[in-house]
Design an enzyme around this catalytic site. Structure first.
Site, short mmCIF file in Angstrom:
data_model
loop_
_atom_site.label_atom_id
_atom_site.label_comp_id
_atom_site.label_asym_id
_atom_site.label_seq_id
_atom_site.Cartn_x
_atom_site.Cartn_y
_atom_site.Cartn_z
N LYS A 1 109.04 24.89 66.69
CA LYS A 1 109.97 23.99 67.39
C LYS A 1 111.31 23.86 66.65
CE LYS A 1 107.14 22.71 70.78
NZ LYS A 1 107.44 22.95 72.20
N GLU B 1 112.28 14.53 74.29
CA GLU B 1 110.92 14.13 74.62
C GLU B 1 109.99 14.86 73.67
OE1 GLU B 1 112.43 16.73 75.89
OE2 GLU B 1 110.87 18.17 75.37
N SER C 1 101.77 29.40 66.20
CA SER C 1 102.98 28.62 66.49
C SER C 1 103.18 27.43 65.56
CB SER C 1 102.96 28.14 67.94
OG SER C 1 101.75 27.44 68.21
C1 PLP Z 1 102.39 24.00 67.32
C2 PLP Z 1 102.69 24.05 68.78
N1 PLP Z 1 102.43 25.17 69.47
C3 PLP Z 1 102.69 25.26 70.79
C4 PLP Z 1 103.20 24.19 71.49
C5 PLP Z 1 103.42 24.34 72.96
O1 PLP Z 1 104.74 24.36 73.33
P1 PLP Z 1 105.46 25.70 73.79
O2 PLP Z 1 104.62 26.28 74.89
O3 PLP Z 1 106.79 25.25 74.24
O4 PLP Z 1 105.52 26.61 72.62
C6 PLP Z 1 103.50 22.98 70.81
C7 PLP Z 1 104.07 21.84 71.52
O5 PLP Z 1 104.24 20.77 71.02
C8 PLP Z 1 103.23 22.93 69.42
O6 PLP Z 1 103.48 21.81 68.72
#
Ligand code: PLP
Length: 392
Positions: free
Chosen positions: A84, A106, A373
């Site tokens: 993020k 948000e 992620s």
């Molecule tokens: C660690 C992590 N992975 C994935 C996501 C999912 O969001 P996005 O699909 O935008 O990557 C989030 C959302 O808060 C997150 O904190």
């Protein structure tokens, strides 16, 4: 393709009062974001503040067991613990260069809120974060982090008290304060130009991953996998691989508890076309168009919509979208900890779980690259509650 659209998906379905700041943002993307001043400073911050490039890890122990090579792109190692931050530092810099003073956001899992609050602190901007009251409770640790960075966290009590309601509240606030405020949207969804803006800022993930993988192996991976909430880590990872026809690309949606008819967070696989948060996309909704409650054990995937480019990539057949349920994600969470010494976010655990669950159909010796992620420290309370209820 029509501006702001991916096939028939995307667009700008917003009240007239929101068109001026959306047009202003589009203009800023064309001028400020293309300027050498922005590019140089953003590149410096990616390296010196966020800690890029993030590592790429070969999971030796699991690869031996699975019979194929499991690789991770380590966004959990980025500052504040998730992908993020790539997006929020970019949007905060843009906000500063647009001459605005306040970042509004948000958040669901709290990672985007933490990353926004952190970027606001770095660039001396005021910061206000809207968060569903349910998420405030299940991610209380992240609320404290946001407050430490100087942000005001506003709990949202309407609807299901999760991400969808936080977005509604933040959009109302933006309409009122658009002169001074930029809405730092957290995922590759919403009205144009947000899906494009967020993809641009997150595509560093796939650019780096591709170069790192080729440098280590002299070829491209066979599979690229990422979890899909609103879709930002996935589109960031996928973008540079989409033109590479030899690479199979898999987006993983959250299936909830997995019982037939359960609440889930899988709008591409299980939803229908409709309009929410300014975009035409796939949604979890009734036949009359009322939004259904979503569910996932991971707060960051718990959203009834999805970014429009993913729906296009699905419909065009370029990307396959699969479903992983809560139990399978929890199993991947534990497996990654025990076998590799890595504590993944529950969101990312859905992507890891896809590789574990499909081990029999992935050819031996393949290279499977999963985008990790974020890190899972924030999810310890949820994990403890889950194991107390369902056992180890
Ligand atoms: C660690 C992590 N992975 C994935 C996501 C999912 O969001 P996005 O699909 O935008 O990557 C989030 C959302 O808060 C997150 O904190």
């Amino acid at each position: 393709m029509k501006k702001g659209y991916y096939g028939e998906f995307g667009g700008q379905f917003v009240p007239e009062l929101l068109m001026p700041p959306l047009l202003e943002l589009e203009e800023a993307m064309k001028t400020i974001m293309k300027s050498a001043e922005f590019c140089d400073e953003y590149t410096r911050l990616l390296t010196d503040f966020i800690g890029r490039p993030t590592a790429m890890t070969h999971c030796r122990n699991l690869s031996r067991e699975l019979g194929f090579n499991l690789w991770l792109k380590r966004e959990d190692l980025a500052h504040t613990g998730a992908h993020k931050i790539n997006n929020t530092v970019g949007q905060a810099l843009l906000t500063q260069m647009m001459g605005k003073t306040t970042l509004l956001a948000e958040t669901g899992a709290g990672q985007h809120g933490v990353a926004t609050a952190c970027a606001a602190s770095l660039l001396d901007l005021d910061c206000e974060i809207y968060m569903g009251a349910v998420d405030v409770e299940r991610q209380s640790h992240n609320v404290k982090r946001m407050e430490l960075f100087g942000a005001k966290v506003v709990p949202v009590e309407s609807g299901t008290k999760t991400l969808k309601d936080a977005i509604n509240a933040a959009m109302r606030k933006w309409i009122a304060d658009q002169e001074t405020t930029h809405y730092c949207f957290g995922t590759a969804a919403g009205a144009h130009p947000f899906p494009l803006l967020v993809r641009e800022l997150q595509s560093i993930i796939g650019r780096e991953a591709k170069a790192q993988f080729v440098e280590k192996n002299g070829k491209l991976p066979d599979y690229v996998v990422a979890c899909v909430g609103g879709g930002s880590n996935a589109i960031g990872m996928f973008h540079d691989f989409v033109p590479e026809e030899s690479v199979k690309i898999i987006g993983v949606e959250a299936g909830g508890t997995g019982e037939p008819g359960c609440y889930n967070s899988a709008p591409i696989s299980l939803g229908t076309t409709g309009v929410l948060h300014g975009m035409n996309t796939k949604l979890l909704q009734t036949e009359e168009g009322q939004i259904l409650p979503s569910h996932s054990v991971s707060a960051g995937l718990d959203y009834p919509g999805v970014g429009p480019e993913h729906v296009y990539l699905h419909d065009s057949g370029r990307v396959e979208y699969a479903i992983i349920n809560d139990g399978q994600a929890i199993n991947a969470f534990k497996t990654m900890c025990r076998k590799e010494g890595i504590l993944p976010a529950l969101e990312s655990s859905h992507a890891v779980a896809w590789a574990l669950e499909n081990k029999d159909s992935i050819p031996a010796g393949s290279n499977v690259l999963v985008n990790l992620s974020g890190r899972g420290d924030k999810d310890m309370d949820i994990f403890e509650k889950y194991t107390a209820e369902y056992g180890n």
